[in-house]
Enzyme design. Structure first.
Site, PDB file in Angstrom:
ATOM      1  CE1 TYR A 188      -3.746   2.469   1.166  1.00 41.94           C
ATOM      2  CE2 TYR A 188      -2.165   3.173   2.820  1.00 41.94           C
ATOM      3  CZ  TYR A 188      -3.358   3.358   2.141  1.00 41.94           C
ATOM      4  OH  TYR A 188      -4.143   4.436   2.445  1.00 41.94           O
ATOM      5  CE  LYS A 192      -3.508   5.619  -0.336  1.00 40.34           C
ATOM      6  NZ  LYS A 192      -4.597   6.289  -1.092  1.00 40.34           N
TER       7      LYS A 192
END
Ligand SMILES: NC(=O)C1=CN([C@@H]2O[C@H](COP(=O)(O)OP(=O)(O)OC[C@H]3O[C@@H](n4cnc5c(N)ncnc54)[C@H](OP(=O)(O)O)[C@@H]3O)[C@@H](O)[C@H]2O)C=CC1
Ligand SMILES: CCCCCCCCCCCCCCCC(=O)[C@@H](N)CO
Length: 475
Positions: A188, A192
């Site tokens: 993740y 980002k």
């Protein structure tokens, strides 16, 4: 003196801040604007859609699940400000460029082909887990659900805005995990961070077309997505996140809108975000040169301390069996699930020797004490002297010492024999620390501490090893 200096510094900072805020006006009001929100059916996206509807904007939302979209649209209808306000929802999976462009076309079509004034890219999901349990496919999926799910719409939007000479806004949603990262976010956090890279590029490049670019870095949001990600989140990750208080989606949405209105390029939701933002600013514009300085000062000391604490708790979460097997592999096949009989007997033996030493100590001390307490009072002559000497001899007799030596030995040997004979049926002693691995979510999924290659089929459990001779056992 120092206190006075700090006070004067703070007071002038506050004064200048006030002065600055007089000149910075809210240049962007949502009323009458068309806002396109990806991920507008849940969590932050939905909260933002509600907030913008309340502020009189036309709102279009996109997400995949039609049922959720319908419910979200009902929520928007409830806060509609005027009958003319356009509120629409669209079902598309936008993690690829094709459908993302189609979704944008559909959204524009409902507004006479005009581009949305502001595009809020809120879609995204996170599936935390340990890196060693990820696969190429899951890492690519993570990149898709953090990066592509927003980049694809940004691409379509930038092309369209540039083509139409339309000075709109594109707002990305990263996370504080786009500034830093911790255990569990391998699928993740890179996406980002990548969003930041893209936003920094576009802030610069889209100046060519007067397109405004913003990027938001919230901390924990108590959203449906948060509940979902916690299902796979390693416990250690959850534990580290405890130092983040978290926010409700409506407050996070307000912080986002406020940031856009102030014209901030990097938008933070709370103190934590401000600290990370200021500490990793690079060449990003300041939001407020004074406050950002103070935030970086906090970060300068605070983040180092925080990270040390985090590292310590991660080390404290190591898997003892895994570490042992790695550092000192068992020479003959699999590590035992329980202590071998020989080890158990050795432990008993050690206990027995300790008991013996303890008893000896007690005897030596007590005889010495008796001896010392009698000596000064010992009469020089007479029958009493004889009686007392007899008592002393009795107390300190070698028989007693021999008894003291032999009794525990005897008990030990009986225990030895007992365990030797019935040991294979005795209760297993767990290796200390192992039980903590049973369900602490160290390794969820396919990779387990007791992975299949550790136990070959037909391996006998060690407690059923061929019986050892007493000599072997004692060694
Ligand atoms: N929750 C948190 O703690 C934090 C979240 N963030 C970020 O904030 C954003 C919002 O998070 P949150 O409110 O928790 O999210 P939720 O999971 O509650 O909502 C995500 C939204 O995105 C939509 N969506 C997901 N994938 C797609 C897709 N491929 N195509 C179209 N729509 C999609 C979902 O609808 P559907 O599934 O129906 O498609 C839903 O509307 C995300 O980018 C997240 O990474 C940042 C920091 C913290
Ligand atoms: C002085 C300095 C103090 C520092 C304290 C720092 C505490 C930070 C904890 C980590 C927060 C992680 C939020 C994750 C948000 C997110 O994006 C996920 N929920 C995925 O959706």
């Amino acid at each position: 003196m120092l206190v006075a200096f700090v006070l004067i510094f703070l007071a002038s900072a506050v004064f200048l801040l006030g002065l600055l805020s007089m000149f910075s006006s809210n240049t962007w009001a949502p009323k009458g604007k068309h806002c396109y929100i990806t991920g507008g059916s849940s969590g932050l996206g939905l909260a933002l859609a509600i907030l913008l509807t309340r502020n009189g904007a036309d709102v279009s939302i996109v997400a995949r699940d039609e049922e959720k979209l319908r419910k979200a649209l009902d929520e928007l209808e409830k806060v509609r400000q005027s009958p003319g306000q356009k509120l629409n929802s669209y079902s598309y999976s936008i993690n690829e460029a094709g459908p993302a462009a189609e979704a944008l076309e559909a959204v524009c079509a409902a507004h006479d082909g005009r581009c949305p004034d502001a595009i809020f890219l809120c879609a995204g999901t996170s599936t935390p887990g340990f890196f060693v349990e990820e696969s190429e496919a899951s890492l690519r999926k993570g990149m898709e659900m953090a990066y592509w799910v927003q980049a694809s719409t940004a691409l379509a939007a930038a092309k369209r805005m540039a083509r139409d000479r339309f000075a709109g806004k594109i707002v990305f949603t990263s996370s504080v995990l786009g500034y830093m990262s911790i255990v569990g976010y391998a699928s993740y956090s890179p996406g980002k961070h990548a969003l930041r890279g893209l936003a920094e590029t576009l802030r610069s490049e889209l100046l060519l077309y007067n397109i405004g670019v913003h990027i938001f870095f919230p901390g924990t949001i108590y959203s449906p997505g948060y509940v979902e990600e916690n299902k796979t989140k390693p416990k250690i990750t959850l534990k580290i996140e405890e130092s983040d208080e978290g926010m409700q989606p409506d407050l996070v949405a307000e912080a986002l809108l406020r940031g856009v209105q102030k014209g901030n390029f990097h938008i933070s939701a709370d103190l934590l975000g401000n600290i990370f933002r200021s500490s990793t600013r690079g060449a990003t514009p300041h939001n407020n040169v004074f406050m950002d300085g103070i935030y970086s000062l906090f970060g300068w000391i605070g983040l180092a301390l925080w990270r040390r604490g985090v590292d310590t708790s991660i080390v404290g979460h190591r898997d003892p069996q895994g570490t042992h097997n790695y550092q000192a592999p068992w020479p003959n096949g699999p590590p035992p699930d329980e202590l071998p009989l020989a080890t158990r007997l050795t432990i008993i033996q050690l206990g027995h020797v300790c008991a013996l030493l303890g008893l000896l100590n007690v005897w030596l001390l007590s005889t010495a004490r008796v001896h010392l307490s009698f000596q000064p009072a010992l009469p020089r002559k007479g029958p009493l002297r004889l009686v007392l000497i007899l008592i002393l001899v009795k107390l300190t007799s070698s028989a007693k010492i021999v008894g003291a030596l032999l009794t525990p030995l005897l008990i030990g040997d009986v225990a030895h024999l007992y365990f030797y004979v019935v040991g294979s049926r005795g209760p297993a002693l767990e290796l200390s620390g192992l039980e903590s691995n049973a369900n602490n979510n160290h390794f969820s999924g396919s990779y387990t501490t007791r992975s299949p290659h550790h136990v070959a089929p037909g391996d006998r459990p060690l407690c059923r090893q061929p019986r050892q001779s007493v000599a072997q056992v004692i060694i």
